[in-house]
Design a protein around this motif. Sequence first.
Motif, PDB file in Angstrom:
ATOM      1  N   PRO A 153       0.838  -1.199   0.000  1.00  0.00           N
ATOM      2  CA  PRO A 153       0.000   0.000   0.000  1.00  0.00           C
ATOM      3  C   PRO A 153       0.870   1.245   0.000  1.00  0.00           C
ATOM      4  O   PRO A 153       2.017   1.220   0.470  1.00  0.00           O
ATOM      5  N   LEU A 154       0.343   2.333  -0.540  1.00  0.00           N
ATOM      6  CA  LEU A 154       1.091   3.583  -0.639  1.00  0.00           C
ATOM      7  C   LEU A 154       0.273   4.714  -0.036  1.00  0.00           C
ATOM      8  O   LEU A 154      -0.956   4.733  -0.143  1.00  0.00           O
ATOM      9  N   ASP A 155       0.973   5.658   0.582  1.00  0.00           N
ATOM     10  CA  ASP A 155       0.324   6.840   1.154  1.00  0.00           C
ATOM     11  C   ASP A 155       1.021   8.090   0.646  1.00  0.00           C
ATOM     12  O   ASP A 155       2.253   8.192   0.700  1.00  0.00           O
ATOM     13  N   PHE A 156       0.238   9.043   0.146  1.00  0.00           N
ATOM     14  CA  PHE A 156       0.754  10.300  -0.375  1.00  0.00           C
ATOM     15  C   PHE A 156       0.138  11.460   0.398  1.00  0.00           C
ATOM     16  O   PHE A 156      -0.988  11.379   0.871  1.00  0.00           O
ATOM     17  N   LEU A 157       0.886  12.539   0.491  1.00  0.00           N
ATOM     18  CA  LEU A 157       0.375  13.783   1.059  1.00  0.00           C
ATOM     19  C   LEU A 157       0.356  14.822  -0.049  1.00  0.00           C
ATOM     20  O   LEU A 157       1.355  14.995  -0.761  1.00  0.00           O
ATOM     21  N   VAL A 158      -0.763  15.504  -0.207  1.00  0.00           N
ATOM     22  CA  VAL A 158      -0.909  16.507  -1.250  1.00  0.00           C
ATOM     23  C   VAL A 158      -1.318  17.822  -0.612  1.00  0.00           C
ATOM     24  O   VAL A 158      -2.253  17.869   0.187  1.00  0.00           O
ATOM     25  N   LEU A 159      -0.601  18.902  -0.967  1.00  0.00           N
ATOM     26  CA  LEU A 159      -0.831  20.211  -0.374  1.00  0.00           C
ATOM     27  C   LEU A 159      -1.173  21.213  -1.475  1.00  0.00           C
ATOM     28  O   LEU A 159      -0.470  21.298  -2.483  1.00  0.00           O
ATOM     29  N   GLY A 160      -2.250  21.968  -1.269  1.00  0.00           N
ATOM     30  CA  GLY A 160      -2.581  23.084  -2.144  1.00  0.00           C
ATOM     31  C   GLY A 160      -2.364  24.363  -1.365  1.00  0.00           C
ATOM     32  O   GLY A 160      -2.933  24.534  -0.271  1.00  0.00           O
ATOM     33  N   VAL A 161      -1.520  25.270  -1.866  1.00  0.00           N
ATOM     34  CA  VAL A 161      -1.142  26.457  -1.105  1.00  0.00           C
ATOM     35  C   VAL A 161      -1.484  27.725  -1.868  1.00  0.00           C
ATOM     36  O   VAL A 161      -1.533  27.740  -3.096  1.00  0.00           O
ATOM     37  N   ASP A 162      -1.709  28.807  -1.110  1.00  0.00           N
ATOM     38  CA  ASP A 162      -2.013  30.080  -1.744  1.00  0.00           C
ATOM     39  C   ASP A 162      -0.751  30.678  -2.335  1.00  0.00           C
ATOM     40  O   ASP A 162       0.344  30.141  -2.187  1.00  0.00           O
ATOM     41  N   GLY A 163      -0.896  31.818  -3.008  1.00  0.00           N
ATOM     42  CA  GLY A 163       0.238  32.436  -3.685  1.00  0.00           C
ATOM     43  C   GLY A 163       0.961  33.470  -2.858  1.00  0.00           C
ATOM     44  O   GLY A 163       1.763  34.224  -3.381  1.00  0.00           O
ATOM     45  N   GLY A 164       0.705  33.529  -1.550  1.00  0.00           N
ATOM     46  CA  GLY A 164       1.323  34.571  -0.738  1.00  0.00           C
ATOM     47  C   GLY A 164       0.583  35.884  -0.919  1.00  0.00           C
ATOM     48  O   GLY A 164      -0.179  36.080  -1.864  1.00  0.00           O
ATOM     49  N   ASP A 165       0.800  36.798  -0.005  1.00  0.00           N
ATOM     50  CA  ASP A 165       0.082  38.074  -0.085  1.00  0.00           C
ATOM     51  C   ASP A 165       0.975  39.214  -0.555  1.00  0.00           C
ATOM     52  O   ASP A 165       0.602  40.374  -0.511  1.00  0.00           O
ATOM     53  N   GLY A 166       2.201  38.879  -1.006  1.00  0.00           N
ATOM     54  CA  GLY A 166       3.100  39.906  -1.531  1.00  0.00           C
ATOM     55  C   GLY A 166       3.888  40.629  -0.463  1.00  0.00           C
ATOM     56  O   GLY A 166       4.786  41.395  -0.774  1.00  0.00           O
ATOM     57  N   ARG A 167       3.579  40.385   0.810  1.00  0.00           N
ATOM     58  CA  ARG A 167       4.291  41.071   1.886  1.00  0.00           C
ATOM     59  C   ARG A 167       4.946  40.103   2.878  1.00  0.00           C
ATOM     60  O   ARG A 167       5.984  40.376   3.431  1.00  0.00           O
ATOM     61  N   SER A 168       4.307  38.956   3.085  1.00  0.00           N
ATOM     62  CA  SER A 168       4.765  38.077   4.148  1.00  0.00           C
ATOM     63  C   SER A 168       5.828  37.083   3.716  1.00  0.00           C
ATOM     64  O   SER A 168       6.384  36.391   4.545  1.00  0.00           O
ATOM     65  N   ASN A 169       6.099  36.952   2.402  1.00  0.00           N
ATOM     66  CA  ASN A 169       7.108  36.035   1.893  1.00  0.00           C
ATOM     67  C   ASN A 169       6.860  34.613   2.371  1.00  0.00           C
ATOM     68  O   ASN A 169       7.781  33.882   2.711  1.00  0.00           O
ATOM     69  N   GLY A 170       5.600  34.215   2.389  1.00  0.00           N
ATOM     70  CA  GLY A 170       5.264  32.865   2.816  1.00  0.00           C
ATOM     71  C   GLY A 170       3.930  32.439   2.248  1.00  0.00           C
ATOM     72  O   GLY A 170       3.178  33.237   1.711  1.00  0.00           O
ATOM     73  N   HIS A 171       3.646  31.166   2.368  1.00  0.00           N
ATOM     74  CA  HIS A 171       2.384  30.593   1.914  1.00  0.00           C
ATOM     75  C   HIS A 171       1.729  29.871   3.086  1.00  0.00           C
ATOM     76  O   HIS A 171       2.389  29.526   4.065  1.00  0.00           O
ATOM     77  N   ARG A 172       0.436  29.574   2.946  1.00  0.00           N
ATOM     78  CA  ARG A 172      -0.214  28.683   3.888  1.00  0.00           C
ATOM     79  C   ARG A 172      -0.949  27.605   3.104  1.00  0.00           C
ATOM     80  O   ARG A 172      -1.408  27.842   1.976  1.00  0.00           O
ATOM     81  N   ALA A 173      -1.040  26.419   3.679  1.00  0.00           N
ATOM     82  CA  ALA A 173      -1.683  25.291   3.004  1.00  0.00           C
ATOM     83  C   ALA A 173      -3.150  25.254   3.388  1.00  0.00           C
ATOM     84  O   ALA A 173      -3.492  24.870   4.501  1.00  0.00           O
ATOM     85  N   ASP A 174      -4.014  25.641   2.465  1.00  0.00           N
ATOM     86  CA  ASP A 174      -5.441  25.610   2.724  1.00  0.00           C
ATOM     87  C   ASP A 174      -6.068  24.305   2.266  1.00  0.00           C
ATOM     88  O   ASP A 174      -7.247  24.081   2.518  1.00  0.00           O
ATOM     89  N   THR A 175      -5.315  23.470   1.564  1.00  0.00           N
ATOM     90  CA  THR A 175      -5.762  22.125   1.231  1.00  0.00           C
ATOM     91  C   THR A 175      -4.703  21.148   1.704  1.00  0.00           C
ATOM     92  O   THR A 175      -3.540  21.246   1.306  1.00  0.00           O
ATOM     93  N   VAL A 176      -5.086  20.227   2.564  1.00  0.00           N
ATOM     94  CA  VAL A 176      -4.199  19.161   3.044  1.00  0.00           C
ATOM     95  C   VAL A 176      -4.940  17.853   2.817  1.00  0.00           C
ATOM     96  O   VAL A 176      -5.962  17.581   3.452  1.00  0.00           O
ATOM     97  N   LEU A 177      -4.435  17.051   1.893  1.00  0.00           N
ATOM     98  CA  LEU A 177      -5.151  15.867   1.436  1.00  0.00           C
ATOM     99  C   LEU A 177      -4.276  14.630   1.632  1.00  0.00           C
ATOM    100  O   LEU A 177      -3.123  14.589   1.184  1.00  0.00           O
ATOM    101  N   LEU A 178      -4.823  13.624   2.300  1.00  0.00           N
ATOM    102  CA  LEU A 178      -4.162  12.332   2.437  1.00  0.00           C
ATOM    103  C   LEU A 178      -4.701  11.406   1.349  1.00  0.00           C
ATOM    104  O   LEU A 178      -5.917  11.308   1.150  1.00  0.00           O
ATOM    105  N   VAL A 179      -3.810  10.731   0.640  1.00  0.00           N
ATOM    106  CA  VAL A 179      -4.197   9.844  -0.458  1.00  0.00           C
ATOM    107  C   VAL A 179      -3.657   8.452  -0.157  1.00  0.00           C
ATOM    108  O   VAL A 179      -2.453   8.278   0.028  1.00  0.00           O
ATOM    109  N   HIS A 180      -4.549   7.478  -0.114  1.00  0.00           N
ATOM    110  CA  HIS A 180      -4.154   6.095   0.170  1.00  0.00           C
ATOM    111  C   HIS A 180      -4.418   5.232  -1.052  1.00  0.00           C
ATOM    112  O   HIS A 180      -5.515   5.247  -1.620  1.00  0.00           O
ATOM    113  N   VAL A 181      -3.401   4.463  -1.476  1.00  0.00           N
ATOM    114  CA  VAL A 181      -3.539   3.483  -2.554  1.00  0.00           C
ATOM    115  C   VAL A 181      -3.404   2.104  -1.918  1.00  0.00           C
ATOM    116  O   VAL A 181      -2.321   1.745  -1.439  1.00  0.00           O
ATOM    117  N   PRO A 182      -4.462   1.307  -1.855  1.00  0.00           N
ATOM    118  CA  PRO A 182      -4.371  -0.003  -1.208  1.00  0.00           C
ATOM    119  C   PRO A 182      -3.488  -0.966  -1.994  1.00  0.00           C
ATOM    120  O   PRO A 182      -3.192  -0.748  -3.172  1.00  0.00           O
TER     121      PRO A 182
END
Length: 382
Positions: free
Chosen positions: A111-140
């Motif tokens: 079996p395999l397990d993957f982590l998938v992250l969808g992140v914003d593009g930053g706000d132009g000032r903070s020089n960082g992103h946040r992950a608003d999508t955190v998805l666990l993917v399991h392949v049996p």
Amino acid sequence: MSDDIRVFDDSSGSDESGTGPDARLVEEELRAAFARYEPLAPDAGPLRAAIDRRVVRRRQRRRVAQVAGVALAMLGVLAVPTFGRTVGVPPVPELAAPPPLAARSAGPAAPLDFLVLGVDGGDGRSNGHRADTVLLVHVPADRSRLYLVSLPRDLGVEVPGHGFGKLASAFYLGSHRPGSRPDLAGGTMLTERTVTALTGIRFDATATLTYAGLRQLTDALGGVRVCLPRQVRSHHTARVFPAGCHRLDGAAAQDLLRQRYHLDQGAHDRDRNGQRFVEALLHEVTDPANGFNPVRVAEIVGALGRNLVLSLHGTTPLELFGTLRTVAAADAVGIGWTYHPDRGPGGGIESLDPAQSRSLFEAFGRDTLAEWVDRHPERVTP
């Protein structure tokens, strides 16, 4: 007609065996003609070398297509983020990865397990992103289907080295770099450590795609066909997505997957729409017309640029792509959380049901998610 080759007629008096005087004469004249013209034939060496070079180039292109196909297949399990920010702190060391897939594939499939992250593009000032999508993917191990589990972005977690906070903030804490571009790899690493500490799952690969990258990917694929059980109205653009199936371009997909304000269960319904989009996108990127077409692969991967981070943790591209392509034809199973209003001191922090979340994460390790889903049908995304 050339004097060197003459037409032989069976009726000219040769015997039935074809070895009479006329037959021998023709054979001798043919041999003589070939001997005279043989020096004029071009050297076959350069031709053979050109053929060999062409074969090598074709194999290299096929290899590039296969490797790029891995990225496309991993992108098939990404959803679009929204925006947000928090404070930043230094990065963290790399996670210990699970054994490479090749080391575990001598016997039956693992079996395999993957982590998938969808992140914003930053706000132009903070020089960082946040992950608003955190998805666990399991392949049996039986490769029957994919299981998709969304973790709430406002889930309260312990971020290694940074204390208690929302899950979405872990990416920012790892990616923030004052005065420079956000470090997507650093954000990926810290978020992966955070999710592993929460769930006990060690991931075989992790993929991160930015807000802009998923929009570009959707457009490069010519849109993605998404089916919705009920109407969604955009809080941001007033666009209406009727119930039913629609082919969405990048801008429309981004708009849809940001919506939570007009949905009955807020961000939880948004995560369910993200799972629906994930399954549709996975079918698109693993379609042979895309994944095995070098021109299409080059166009799609070229559209992503710096918007993709793909960490395979020892799993080879061919192994990963072959696995995902095998299961892409089956319907995915999305798993969601029981809805409750945001709660917690001053920040709308959510929590998981302790018993159900523990049993779910244990089912990942035991490869028994099919049995878990049978016991909890109310948690399956319709």
